[in-house]
Enzyme design. Structure first.
Site, PDB file in Angstrom:
ATOM      1  N   HIS A 128       0.829  -1.214   0.000  1.00 50.07           N
ATOM      2  CA  HIS A 128       0.000   0.000   0.000  1.00 50.07           C
ATOM      3  C   HIS A 128       0.867   1.270   0.000  1.00 50.07           C
ATOM      4  O   HIS A 128       0.534   2.268   0.650  1.00 50.07           O
ATOM      5  CB  HIS A 128      -0.945   0.038   1.204  1.00 50.07           C
ATOM      6  CG  HIS A 128      -1.973  -1.048   1.216  1.00 50.07           C
ATOM      7  ND1 HIS A 128      -3.240  -0.885   0.718  1.00 50.07           N
ATOM      8  CD2 HIS A 128      -1.915  -2.337   1.646  1.00 50.07           C
ATOM      9  CE1 HIS A 128      -3.928  -2.007   0.868  1.00 50.07           C
ATOM     10  NE2 HIS A 128      -3.133  -2.912   1.419  1.00 50.07           N
ATOM     11  N   ASN A 200     -10.348  -2.778   2.648  1.00 53.79           N
ATOM     12  CA  ASN A 200     -10.040  -2.833   1.221  1.00 53.79           C
ATOM     13  C   ASN A 200     -11.315  -2.646   0.419  1.00 53.79           C
ATOM     14  O   ASN A 200     -12.413  -2.688   0.970  1.00 53.79           O
ATOM     15  CB  ASN A 200      -9.427  -4.197   0.854  1.00 53.79           C
ATOM     16  CG  ASN A 200      -7.937  -4.275   1.162  1.00 53.79           C
ATOM     17  OD1 ASN A 200      -7.277  -3.259   1.355  1.00 53.79           O
ATOM     18  ND2 ASN A 200      -7.412  -5.489   1.191  1.00 53.79           N
ATOM     19  N   HIS A 392      -3.731   0.862  12.485  1.00 56.68           N
ATOM     20  CA  HIS A 392      -3.504  -0.387  13.226  1.00 56.68           C
ATOM     21  C   HIS A 392      -4.846  -0.966  13.645  1.00 56.68           C
ATOM     22  O   HIS A 392      -5.674  -0.258  14.220  1.00 56.68           O
ATOM     23  CB  HIS A 392      -2.631  -0.078  14.457  1.00 56.68           C
ATOM     24  CG  HIS A 392      -2.502  -1.208  15.421  1.00 56.68           C
ATOM     25  ND1 HIS A 392      -2.433  -2.523  15.031  1.00 56.68           N
ATOM     26  CD2 HIS A 392      -2.419  -1.213  16.782  1.00 56.68           C
ATOM     27  CE1 HIS A 392      -2.333  -3.295  16.098  1.00 56.68           C
ATOM     28  NE2 HIS A 392      -2.323  -2.528  17.175  1.00 56.68           N
ATOM     29  N   TYR A 415       0.933  -4.333  12.115  1.00 53.62           N
ATOM     30  CA  TYR A 415       0.833  -2.899  11.807  1.00 53.62           C
ATOM     31  C   TYR A 415       1.715  -2.027  12.692  1.00 53.62           C
ATOM     32  O   TYR A 415       2.427  -1.158  12.203  1.00 53.62           O
ATOM     33  CB  TYR A 415      -0.640  -2.462  11.827  1.00 53.62           C
ATOM     34  CG  TYR A 415      -1.366  -2.981  10.601  1.00 53.62           C
ATOM     35  CD1 TYR A 415      -1.680  -2.149   9.542  1.00 53.62           C
ATOM     36  CD2 TYR A 415      -1.699  -4.320  10.467  1.00 53.62           C
ATOM     37  CE1 TYR A 415      -2.309  -2.625   8.404  1.00 53.62           C
ATOM     38  CE2 TYR A 415      -2.321  -4.812   9.343  1.00 53.62           C
ATOM     39  CZ  TYR A 415      -2.632  -3.953   8.307  1.00 53.62           C
ATOM     40  OH  TYR A 415      -3.238  -4.436   7.178  1.00 53.62           O
TER      41      TYR A 415
HETATM   42 FE1  HDD Z   1      -2.550  -4.816   5.460  1.00 51.12          FE
HETATM   43  C1  HDD Z   1      -1.083  -1.774   5.151  1.00 51.12           C
HETATM   44  C2  HDD Z   1      -5.530  -3.502   4.347  1.00 51.12           C
HETATM   45  C3  HDD Z   1      -3.932  -7.960   5.382  1.00 51.12           C
HETATM   46  C4  HDD Z   1       0.203  -6.010   6.881  1.00 51.12           C
HETATM   47  N1  HDD Z   1      -3.185  -3.014   4.855  1.00 51.12           N
HETATM   48  C5  HDD Z   1      -2.426  -1.870   4.792  1.00 51.12           C
HETATM   49  C6  HDD Z   1      -3.218  -0.783   4.318  1.00 51.12           C
HETATM   50  C7  HDD Z   1      -4.474  -1.261   4.088  1.00 51.12           C
HETATM   51  C8  HDD Z   1      -4.451  -2.661   4.431  1.00 51.12           C
HETATM   52  C9  HDD Z   1      -5.672  -0.488   3.592  1.00 51.12           C
HETATM   53  C10 HDD Z   1      -2.737   0.627   4.083  1.00 51.12           C
HETATM   54  C11 HDD Z   1      -2.891   1.476   5.321  1.00 51.12           C
HETATM   55  C12 HDD Z   1      -2.464   2.894   5.036  1.00 51.12           C
HETATM   56  O1  HDD Z   1      -3.085   3.538   4.173  1.00 51.12           O
HETATM   57  O2  HDD Z   1      -1.526   3.332   5.684  1.00 51.12           O
HETATM   58  N2  HDD Z   1      -4.346  -5.591   4.891  1.00 51.12           N
HETATM   59  C13 HDD Z   1      -5.461  -4.870   4.570  1.00 51.12           C
HETATM   60  C14 HDD Z   1      -6.603  -5.767   4.517  1.00 51.12           C
HETATM   61  C15 HDD Z   1      -6.147  -7.015   4.783  1.00 51.12           C
HETATM   62  C16 HDD Z   1      -4.734  -6.903   5.036  1.00 51.12           C
HETATM   63  C17 HDD Z   1      -8.027  -5.329   4.224  1.00 51.12           C
HETATM   64  C18 HDD Z   1      -6.900  -8.304   4.874  1.00 51.12           C
HETATM   65  C19 HDD Z   1      -8.129  -8.404   5.175  1.00 51.12           C
HETATM   66  N3  HDD Z   1      -1.962  -6.653   5.991  1.00 51.12           N
HETATM   67  C20 HDD Z   1      -2.675  -7.824   5.914  1.00 51.12           C
HETATM   68  C21 HDD Z   1      -1.919  -8.895   6.524  1.00 51.12           C
HETATM   69  C22 HDD Z   1      -0.753  -8.336   6.966  1.00 51.12           C
HETATM   70  C23 HDD Z   1      -0.798  -6.938   6.615  1.00 51.12           C
HETATM   71  C24 HDD Z   1      -2.395 -10.321   6.644  1.00 51.12           C
HETATM   72  C25 HDD Z   1       0.413  -8.965   7.674  1.00 51.12           C
HETATM   73  C26 HDD Z   1       0.420 -10.061   8.308  1.00 51.12           C
HETATM   74  N4  HDD Z   1      -0.747  -4.056   5.874  1.00 51.12           N
HETATM   75  C27 HDD Z   1       0.223  -4.714   6.526  1.00 51.12           C
HETATM   76  C28 HDD Z   1       1.412  -3.848   6.893  1.00 51.12           C
HETATM   77  C29 HDD Z   1       0.984  -2.472   6.310  1.00 51.12           C
HETATM   78  C30 HDD Z   1      -0.366  -2.764   5.701  1.00 51.12           C
HETATM   79  C31 HDD Z   1       2.728  -4.398   6.479  1.00 51.12           C
HETATM   80  C32 HDD Z   1       1.964  -1.761   5.393  1.00 51.12           C
HETATM   81  C33 HDD Z   1       2.039  -0.341   5.859  1.00 51.12           C
HETATM   82  C34 HDD Z   1       1.295  -0.326   7.102  1.00 51.12           C
HETATM   83  O3  HDD Z   1       0.804  -1.564   7.373  1.00 51.12           O
HETATM   84  O4  HDD Z   1       1.138   0.623   7.833  1.00 51.12           O
HETATM   85  O5  HDD Z   1       1.569  -3.798   8.258  1.00 51.12           O
END
Ligand code: HDD
Length: 750
Positions: A128, A200, A392, A415
């Site tokens: 993202h 999402n 988060h 997160y």
């Molecule tokens: Fe995630 C970012 C949505 C599964 C780990 N995720 C992130 C963002 C969104 C989502 C909208 C962007 C947030 C922003 O604008 O700063 N993610 C989802 C949805 C998921 C999902 C709807 C499943 C239903 N995500 C998911 C899993 C993991 C992550 C299973 C890790 C085990 N996601 C992250 C992250 C991010 C992230 C690595 C990257 C940047 C951040 O968090 O702040 O932690």
């Protein structure tokens, strides 16, 4: 050599004096005339001193404070200073041993300026990375009062929010309109603590267990050797993973559908994906899924539009978001809940509510509206707000709790962990955009980037030195409640429940719920993406997955790839379609839609003016398209024949088009069908032709009718020739309510 002229001291100077100083000759530049500079604005007062160190720095507002007017210029205060507040005479020349001499190491301003610049970038998000954000207000309807104690859902309660939309796979600099999932993350700054709904635009996820997140992302991101392709799933590693890992097939068909290429963030649904648990004042619980429903309906680009926009305007979605807000067409969504009884099985209608690859069709559990979100303010600074915002799933207010969905559980770890690297330490909740609007009284101390100067000596409990503070809160003080769910006695295992093994029935449900035109788009998307793969075995394996979804889908994609269609290896599920999954068939308001008006500067300009006003009063945005920039009859021209492309408009009105100048577009006239006798500029013909291909409403009146004749489009579906501009607009508006002229797309599948 000439004498070095020192830039004048401007302390206490009036604007004129500042201008005088700015236009001084460059010191040491032999005889050069001063370069013209932009007119300086009137100096504002200097930034107020920070009164004391004990509180957050409110000189940089979070958005909730109104200390700085939204119109304030970026540079506050009249005088340039160092980071320590010492006023500077010059920031354009390093301190040298003579005008031609070496630069002196003692130049503290040079070192401060370059050092800070060297560290301006922070790591982009691991997923993202590319996003756009906006501020807004959420208003509760009070309809969830019997379900949750969360105060922000109470009737009429207003809560400030910040929303960040994003793509998943591309880097920060990638294009907006690529085929991908979109993030829709909302930070509610509630009185009872921040609530982050990290959603999402697709209601299911690729995987059922967070432990596989690195795998799916490694597969979806560009290949590790050459770092291509950027921001897309049309490559071997992605299809290798999803064809081997069949629980991803449900999410993937959503990606391959029109949902993968939204028209706008304003026309996206949002889904919390997981099932959450709500708890009310009486301690009773229900299970829920969160939904965002856009006021403008769910609407997508055509594939050709998405591809064109990635080149013509890679910032298409963020521009659309900012433009809409600045035009006063505030994007709106309703927050809705699907509500399920909190039973020990955690299933509803046989669907496992802990499986994040499954939906519950809205026909079985209707979405109940509980509040309204309006985005009404663009960020003042992209980095400070959109880049530094940190979401988060564990940011929960009292009344909302998590479930045992194994994907959700892993996200609860990831997160905060990722912010530690991205935002450089554990104090990111003190960054203005992340500051809660609720009072904070934690016992977290020290660490990198600590901005608070905490008083007191006893950040521990119990203590007898700081008056025993802070004390735990109870129900009366609206404390967060961890719902005391009973956890069954069970052996430790690395395993999923058996219900998680069904990977195809809901993929088939989605396919069967599509209209013929949507099915056609899905077939094209699979054929395109698999056609970009090099490995034959991957294409064949994915065809096998499609065979397990639907034989028609599989046969059509196989034909496009020139491969045989395999037989299913699992029984095809008997599903009841869910019409709510289709984007086609509804009618939606035209608010904030963009209407291009092609004008001939020598034509019927009174009529054009009337139509512009009518477009405005219908809540839409008119964009004048003329042969040249500047103004036409006093009205500003927004697009020229050289810059206008169909992707930018939701509909086009033709008031007339001047004959092409004899020397216009050398070499292109013949191609575009124009000749010496042509009466329509070939660029207008191209625009109209594209609008037709992209299934947009087209209306013409007066001289505009000739354009349709010459384009050969008069009388075709969704093309209106009217007696007046008002009639043309009315007809076009009616067509726009359905989003597209769907019958223009050939549909070969039933
Ligand atoms: Fe995630 C970012 C949505 C599964 C780990 N995720 C992130 C963002 C969104 C989502 C909208 C962007 C947030 C922003 O604008 O700063 N993610 C989802 C949805 C998921 C999902 C709807 C499943 C239903 N995500 C998911 C899993 C993991 C992550 C299973 C890790 C085990 N996601 C992250 C992250 C991010 C992230 C690595 C990257 C940047 C951040 O968090 O702040 O932690």
């Amino acid at each position: 050599s000439k004498p070095v002229k020192v830039v004048k001291d401007v302390v206490g100077a009036a604007a004129a004096k500042v201008a005088d100083a700015l236009t001084d000759t460059v010191p040491g530049a032999p005889g050069s005339a001063p370069a013209p500079v932009a007119e300086p604005t009137t100096p504002a007062g200097p930034l107020p001193a920070k009164s004391e160190q004990g509180a957050p720095d409110t000189r940089t507002p979070t958005g909730a404070e109104t200390g700085v007017p939204p119109t304030a210029k970026g540079q506050q205060g009249a005088h340039l200073t160092t980071a320590q507040g010492a006023r500077l005479r010059d920031t354009d020349h390093s301190l040298k041993a003579g005008p031609r001499g070496p630069v002196l190491l003692q130049d503290h301003h040079l070192r401060e300026k370059i050092t800070h610049f060297d560290h301006e970038r922070i790591p982009e998000r691991v997923v993202h990375a590319r996003g756009a954000g906006a501020h807004g207000v959420f208003t509760g309807y009070g309809t969830a009062d019997d379900l949750t104690r969360a105060g922000f859902l109470r009737k009429g309660k207003e809560t400030a929010v910040f929303v960040r939309f994003s793509t998943v796979l591309g880097s920060r600099g990638s294009a907006d309109t690529v085929r991908d999932t979109r993030g829709f993350a909302t930070k509610f700054y509630t009185d009872e603590g921040t609530f982050d709904l990290v959603a999402n635009n697709i209601p299911v996820f690729f995987i059922q267990d967070a432990i596989k997140f690195p795998d799916i992302i490694h597969a979806g991101k560009p290949h590790p050797d050459r770092e291509i392709p950027q921001a897309q799933s049309a490559h071997d590693t992605f299809w290798d993973f999803v064809s081997l890992h069949t629980e991803a097939q449900h999410h993937t068909i959503w990606n391959m559908s029109d949902r993968g290429i939204p028209r706008s963030y304003r026309t996206m649904e949002g889904f919390g994906v997981h099932t959450f648990r709500l708890v009310n004042e009486a301690g009773e619980t229900v299970l829920v899924k969160f939904h965002w429903k856009p006021k403008l309906g769910v609407h997508s680009l055509t594939w050709e539009e998405a591809q064109l926009a990635a080149g013509v305007d890679p910032d298409f979605h963020r521009r659309d978001l900012y433009d809409a807000i600045e035009a006063g067409a505030f994007p709106e969504w309703e927050l809705g809940l699907q509500v399920f009884p909190d039973t020990p099985e955690e299933t509803f209608a046989g669907i496992d509510l802990l499986d994040p690859t499954k939906i519950v069709p809205e026909e079985l559990a209707p979405v109940q509206a509980v509040g309204r979100l309006v985005l009404n303010r663009t960020p003042r600074n992209f980095f400070a707000e959109t880049e530094q915002v940190a979401f988060h799933l564990g940011h929960l207010p009292p009344g909302i709790d998590v479930t045992n969905d194994p994907l959700l559980q892993g996200r609860l770890f990831s997160y905060v962990d990722t912010q530690l690297t991205r935002l450089g330490g554990p104090n990111f909740s003190q960054i203005p955009i992340n500051r809660p609007h609720a009072d904070v009284n934690d016992m977290l101390r020290d660490g990198f980037h600590q901005h608070a100067v905490h008083a007191g000596v006893a950040p521990y409990r119990p203590n007898s030195l700081d008056g025993g503070n802070p004390f735990p809160a109870g129900d009366a003080e609206r404390a967060f409640l961890d719902v005391p769910v009973t956890v069954a006695q069970a052996p430790k295992v690395r395993a999923n429940p058996a219900s998680f093994d069904d990977h195809y029935s809901q993929v088939r449900l989605f396919w069967q719920s599509m209209t013929p035109v949507e099915k056609e788009h899905i077939i094209h998307a699979y054929t395109f993406e698999l056609g970009k793969c090099y490995e034959q075995a991957i294409k064949e394996r994915q065809l096998q997955c499609l065979a397990n979804v639907d034989p028609v889908l599989c046969a059509q994609v196989a034909a496009g790839l020139g491969l045989p269609a395999p037989e299913p290896t699992v029984p095809l599920a008997d599903v009841t379609p869910s019409p709510a999954l289709s984007q086609v068939g509804g009618r939606w308001p035209a608010d904030g839609r963009l209407v291009g008006i092609v004008v001939d500067p020598d034509g019927d300009l009174d009529g054009v003016d009337e139509v512009r006003r009518a477009v405005f009063s219908a809540g839409m945005v008119p964009l004048l398209i003329a042969p040249h920039g500047g103004t036409v009859d006093g009205t500003p021209v927004q697009r020229t024949f050289a810059t206008a492309r169909s992707v930018e408009f939701d509909a086009v009105l033709l008031a007339g088009s001047p004959a092409p100048a004899a020397d216009a577009l050398p070499g292109r006239d013949a191609k575009a069908g124009a000749s010496a006798t042509a009466t329509v500029d070939p660029r207008v013909l191209l625009l109209v032709d594209e609008c037709w291909r992209h299934a947009k409403a087209i209306g013409a009146w007066g001289a505009g009718a000739a354009v349709l004749e010459q384009a050969g489009l008069a009388g075709t579906p969704g093309v209106v020739t009217a007696g007046s501009g008002a009639e043309a607009l009315a007809a076009v508006q009616d067509l726009m309510a359905a989003h597209r002229v769907w019958e223009r797309f050939p549909a070969t599948v039933a």
